[in-house]
Design a protein around this motif. Structure first.
Motif, mmCIF file in Angstrom:
data_model
loop_
_atom_site.group_PDB
_atom_site.id
_atom_site.type_symbol
_atom_site.label_atom_id
_atom_site.label_comp_id
_atom_site.label_asym_id
_atom_site.label_seq_id
_atom_site.Cartn_x
_atom_site.Cartn_y
_atom_site.Cartn_z
ATOM 1 N N THR A 18 12.507 8.455 -5.395
ATOM 2 C CA THR A 18 11.150 8.803 -4.984
ATOM 3 C C THR A 18 10.829 8.371 -3.551
ATOM 4 O OG1 THR A 18 10.442 6.792 -6.157
ATOM 5 C CG2 THR A 18 10.126 8.886 -7.282
ATOM 6 N N ALA A 19 11.788 7.753 -2.864
ATOM 7 C CA ALA A 19 11.560 7.297 -1.491
ATOM 8 C C ALA A 19 11.610 8.465 -0.513
ATOM 9 C CB ALA A 19 12.598 6.255 -1.100
ATOM 10 N N LYS A 20 10.633 8.519 0.388
ATOM 11 C CA LYS A 20 10.601 9.534 1.431
ATOM 12 C C LYS A 20 10.318 8.845 2.754
ATOM 13 C CE LYS A 20 8.861 13.160 -1.653
ATOM 14 N NZ LYS A 20 7.747 14.125 -1.930
ATOM 15 N N LYS A 21 11.187 9.057 3.718
ATOM 16 C CA LYS A 21 10.965 8.441 5.014
ATOM 17 C C LYS A 21 9.782 9.106 5.707
ATOM 18 C CE LYS A 21 13.454 6.420 8.858
ATOM 19 N NZ LYS A 21 14.782 6.157 9.457
ATOM 20 N N SER A 79 8.339 10.322 8.701
ATOM 21 C CA SER A 79 8.910 10.725 9.987
ATOM 22 C C SER A 79 8.085 10.214 11.163
ATOM 23 C CB SER A 79 8.993 12.247 10.043
ATOM 24 O OG SER A 79 9.516 12.676 11.281
ATOM 25 N N GLY A 80 8.779 9.560 12.102
ATOM 26 C CA GLY A 80 8.145 9.085 13.314
ATOM 27 C C GLY A 80 7.328 7.812 13.175
ATOM 28 N N ALA A 81 7.244 7.278 11.971
ATOM 29 C CA ALA A 81 6.418 6.085 11.746
ATOM 30 C C ALA A 81 7.237 4.813 11.927
ATOM 31 C CB ALA A 81 5.819 6.107 10.346
ATOM 32 N N SER A 82 6.587 3.805 12.475
ATOM 33 C CA SER A 82 7.237 2.509 12.629
ATOM 34 C C SER A 82 6.179 1.419 12.549
ATOM 35 C CB SER A 82 7.971 2.422 13.972
ATOM 36 O OG SER A 82 7.058 2.530 15.050
ATOM 37 N N TRP A 83 6.644 0.210 12.421
ATOM 38 C CA TRP A 83 5.724 -0.939 12.439
ATOM 39 C C TRP A 83 6.385 -2.061 13.227
ATOM 40 C CZ3 TRP A 83 7.157 -5.523 9.718
ATOM 41 C CH2 TRP A 83 8.306 -5.400 8.921
ATOM 42 N N ASP A 84 5.559 -2.822 13.891
ATOM 43 C CA ASP A 84 6.055 -3.891 14.748
ATOM 44 C C ASP A 84 4.990 -4.972 14.766
ATOM 45 O OD1 ASP A 84 7.028 -5.579 16.694
ATOM 46 O OD2 ASP A 84 7.575 -3.979 18.082
ATOM 47 N N ILE A 85 5.250 -6.044 14.052
ATOM 48 C CA ILE A 85 4.269 -7.113 13.903
ATOM 49 C C ILE A 85 4.639 -8.254 14.831
ATOM 50 C CG2 ILE A 85 3.272 -8.775 12.302
ATOM 51 C CD1 ILE A 85 3.836 -6.804 10.059
ATOM 52 N N SER A 86 3.699 -8.646 15.678
ATOM 53 C CA SER A 86 3.934 -9.731 16.621
ATOM 54 C C SER A 86 3.418 -11.044 16.076
ATOM 55 C CB SER A 86 3.236 -9.424 17.960
ATOM 56 O OG SER A 86 3.766 -8.262 18.534
ATOM 57 N N TYR A 87 4.070 -12.111 16.468
ATOM 58 C CA TYR A 87 3.743 -13.444 15.982
ATOM 59 C C TYR A 87 3.324 -14.333 17.135
ATOM 60 C CZ TYR A 87 6.283 -11.669 11.976
ATOM 61 O OH TYR A 87 6.687 -10.899 10.936
ATOM 62 N N GLY A 88 2.591 -15.379 16.796
ATOM 63 C CA GLY A 88 2.066 -16.275 17.804
ATOM 64 C C GLY A 88 3.124 -17.020 18.583
ATOM 65 N N ASP A 89 4.331 -17.130 18.048
ATOM 66 C CA ASP A 89 5.392 -17.851 18.752
ATOM 67 C C ASP A 89 6.264 -16.915 19.575
ATOM 68 O OD1 ASP A 89 6.647 -16.505 16.726
ATOM 69 O OD2 ASP A 89 7.856 -18.188 16.047
ATOM 70 N N GLY A 90 5.861 -15.644 19.687
ATOM 71 C CA GLY A 90 6.609 -14.698 20.499
ATOM 72 C C GLY A 90 7.653 -13.919 19.734
ATOM 73 N N ASP A 136 11.052 0.602 9.907
ATOM 74 C CA ASP A 136 10.578 1.948 9.677
ATOM 75 C C ASP A 136 9.770 1.993 8.388
ATOM 76 O OD1 ASP A 136 12.740 1.627 7.962
ATOM 77 O OD2 ASP A 136 14.024 3.015 9.054
ATOM 78 N N VAL A 137 9.278 3.180 8.038
ATOM 79 C CA VAL A 137 8.313 3.292 6.951
ATOM 80 C C VAL A 137 8.737 4.386 5.981
ATOM 81 C CG1 VAL A 137 5.872 3.606 6.364
ATOM 82 C CG2 VAL A 137 6.505 2.609 8.583
ATOM 83 N N TYR A 138 8.618 4.077 4.694
ATOM 84 C CA TYR A 138 8.845 5.042 3.626
ATOM 85 C C TYR A 138 7.574 5.154 2.803
ATOM 86 C CZ TYR A 138 13.814 4.421 4.690
ATOM 87 O OH TYR A 138 15.032 4.364 5.321
ATOM 88 N N THR A 139 7.425 6.241 2.089
ATOM 89 C CA THR A 139 6.469 6.276 0.992
ATOM 90 C C THR A 139 7.294 6.240 -0.286
ATOM 91 O OG1 THR A 139 6.394 8.697 0.941
ATOM 92 C CG2 THR A 139 4.733 7.555 2.275
ATOM 93 N N ASP A 140 6.808 5.480 -1.255
ATOM 94 C CA ASP A 140 7.560 5.330 -2.499
ATOM 95 C C ASP A 140 6.604 4.911 -3.611
ATOM 96 O OD1 ASP A 140 9.691 5.301 -4.253
ATOM 97 O OD2 ASP A 140 10.931 3.961 -3.036
ATOM 98 N N THR A 141 7.104 4.950 -4.802
ATOM 99 C CA THR A 141 6.327 4.529 -5.971
ATOM 100 C C THR A 141 6.256 3.013 -6.005
ATOM 101 O OG1 THR A 141 6.980 6.485 -7.231
ATOM 102 C CG2 THR A 141 6.256 4.559 -8.488
ATOM 103 N N VAL A 142 5.057 2.494 -6.074
ATOM 104 C CA VAL A 142 4.849 1.052 -6.152
ATOM 105 C C VAL A 142 4.021 0.741 -7.387
ATOM 106 C CG1 VAL A 142 3.737 -0.948 -5.066
ATOM 107 C CG2 VAL A 142 5.051 0.672 -3.670
ATOM 108 N N THR A 143 4.494 -0.233 -8.158
ATOM 109 C CA THR A 143 3.808 -0.626 -9.386
ATOM 110 C C THR A 143 3.485 -2.107 -9.335
ATOM 111 O OG1 THR A 143 4.965 1.071 -10.685
ATOM 112 C CG2 THR A 143 3.959 -0.745 -11.907
ATOM 113 N N VAL A 144 2.213 -2.411 -9.572
ATOM 114 C CA VAL A 144 1.747 -3.792 -9.646
ATOM 115 C C VAL A 144 1.010 -3.960 -10.963
ATOM 116 C CG1 VAL A 144 0.313 -5.587 -8.601
ATOM 117 C CG2 VAL A 144 1.511 -3.951 -7.135
ATOM 118 N N GLY A 145 1.463 -4.886 -11.794
ATOM 119 C CA GLY A 145 0.780 -5.132 -13.060
ATOM 120 C C GLY A 145 0.693 -3.920 -13.959
ATOM 121 N N GLY A 146 1.670 -3.033 -13.884
ATOM 122 C CA GLY A 146 1.666 -1.850 -14.737
ATOM 123 C C GLY A 146 0.928 -0.661 -14.156
ATOM 124 N N VAL A 147 0.274 -0.819 -13.006
ATOM 125 C CA VAL A 147 -0.445 0.278 -12.366
ATOM 126 C C VAL A 147 0.389 0.809 -11.206
ATOM 127 C CG1 VAL A 147 -2.483 0.884 -11.024
ATOM 128 C CG2 VAL A 147 -2.701 -0.526 -13.067
#
Length: 411
Positions: A140-143, A145-156, A162-173
């Motif tokens: 069920t994973a789909k890339k 397209s063109g999406a990315s993430w880049d998280i910066s931290y206080g220490d440099g 990259d990013v996918y959409t996929d099925t995620v289940t938490v607590g049965g939902v």
């Protein structure tokens, strides 16, 4: 972060939110228990460093040297050092991702808005026992397209991928098209926590870091399918608690819930505390009679309050002193600190003194680190787990404008 060391900085993309596949059936409510992190060994300076780095504050020289000397922020020959001061978080929550399901233990963090995970796209030397999400093994994973993430931290340092959409289940939902941010690079601070496989952000979607289009959080995606667009945190002292979604369980609190308005303009669950005092009941001493702003942050272990409040509080703690080497206030472990009380509207929430005796800072166990420290340099206070464990807390977005609810615990 919990918690989790050196997590997400407050700057983030605020582009329009992505449209995700709706949940087709009403799920009503669900509850998810935390699980204890088997590698957790509390260390106050490490948790303070984590909080400062999360919000982009430069570490004071003494604190920086302490965490460096303990090798909390280093790796050695590709494997994390195991020390009594390992910088990890105490509780994690199982989350299923993909088809067939891959179960990862994530830190539920109301101070960030990304669902990011260790992945098989990481170099082998960046993985230290964490479970890795493998998109290639999910039907069920789909890339995205063109999406990315880049998280910066206080220490440099930073984490990205990259990013996918996929099925995620938490607590049965289940949500079938959740943005899952797969790490291709992670900072050393995350590598040292072998039990933590990533974060599930529960702040507002406006600070999600995916570009060019920010993505919705898991909660925002499922909110319309819940009986009530709210979630609650029932965190416990020295034991695992629970997160409930869609329901406010009356068995978990006593008396009334006091609600206060939330300012979500910066993407956080920000509110104004009305006062601060030391002690409780008739024996309390007012430390601050006017309001001060802060955020409710399940991903930060300690409570960080205005410097004037913290200084005045530790004047009431026998043997307490500001230890620049440790980066904060310490006191003899044999000391029982007084309670700390803060106001929410016309209600009061009391943090028991035993919560504030966080953990020893030395092998002898003679000196302990305070669970309350200064928020200097951050710009607002942080009501982290030390404070949140003192109450039953409701994160409510069901009334058109967000609000936080606080109530006394039933046990």
């Amino acid at each position: 972060m919990v918690g989790s060391a050196s997590t997400i900085a407050i700057a983030a993309a605020v582009a329009g939110l992505a449209t995700a596949t709706p949940v087709r059936t009403k799920v009503g409510t669900f509850s998810v228990p935390q699980v204890k992190n088997p590698g957790f060994k509390p260390h106050g300076p490490a948790q303070l460093a984590k909080a400062y780095l999360k919000y982009g504050v430069k570490l004071p020289e003494g604190l920086a040297k302490t965490v460096s000397d303990l090798k909390i922020l280093r790796r050695d020959s590709g494997s994390a050092k195991t020390t009594p001061e390992e910088n990890d978080i105490q509780y994690l929550t199982p989350v299923s991702i993909g088809t067939p399901a891959q179960t990862l233990n994530l830190d539920f963090d109301s101070g960030s808005s990304d669902l990011w995970v260790f992945s098989t796209e990481l170099p082998a030397g960046s993985v230290n026992g964490q479970t890795q999400y493998d998109a290639s093994k999910s039907s069920t994973a789909k890339k995205l397209s063109g999406a990315s993430w880049d998280i910066s931290y206080g220490d440099g340092s930073s984490s990205s991928g990259d990013v996918y959409t996929d099925t995620v289940t938490v607590g049965g939902v289940t949500f079938k098209s959740q943005a899952v941010e797969a790490a291709k690079q992670v900072s050393d601070q995350f590598q040292t926590d072998s039990n933590n496989d990533g974060l599930l952000g529960l702040a507002f979607s406006s600070i999600n870091t995916v570009t060019p289009t920010a993505q919705k959080t898991f909660f925002d995606n499922i909110a319309s399918s819940l009986d009530t667009a709210a979630w609650t945190a029932d965190l416990k002292y020295h034991e695992a608690g629970t997160y409930d979604f869609g329901v406010i369980d009356s068995s978990k609190y006593t008396g009334d819930i006091t609600y206060t308005d939330v300012d979500s303009s910066q993407g956080f669950w920000s509110f104004t505390a009305t006062s601060a005092s030391v002690g409780s009941g008739r024996n309390n001493t007012v430390l601050k009679a006017s309001g001060f702003s802060g955020i409710a942050d399940t991903g930060t272990t300690l409570a960080l309050f205005p410097d004037s409040v913290v200084t005045a509080y530790y004047k009431q703690v026998t043997g307490a002193k500001l230890d620049n080497t440790q980066g904060g206030y310490v006191f003899p472990c044999t000391t029982t600190p007084p309670d700390f009380t803060f106001g929410v509207e016309d209600a009061t929430i009391t943090i028991p003194g035993k919560y504030i005796n966080y953990a020893p800072v030395d092998e002898s166990g003679s000196s302990c680190f305070g669970g309350i420290q200064t928020d200097e340099g951050i710009g607002f206070s942080i009501f982290g787990d030390v404070a949140l464990k003192a109450a039953f807390v409701v994160f409510d977005n069901s009334k058109g404008t967000p609000r936080l609810g606080w109530a006394a615990k039933s046990s």
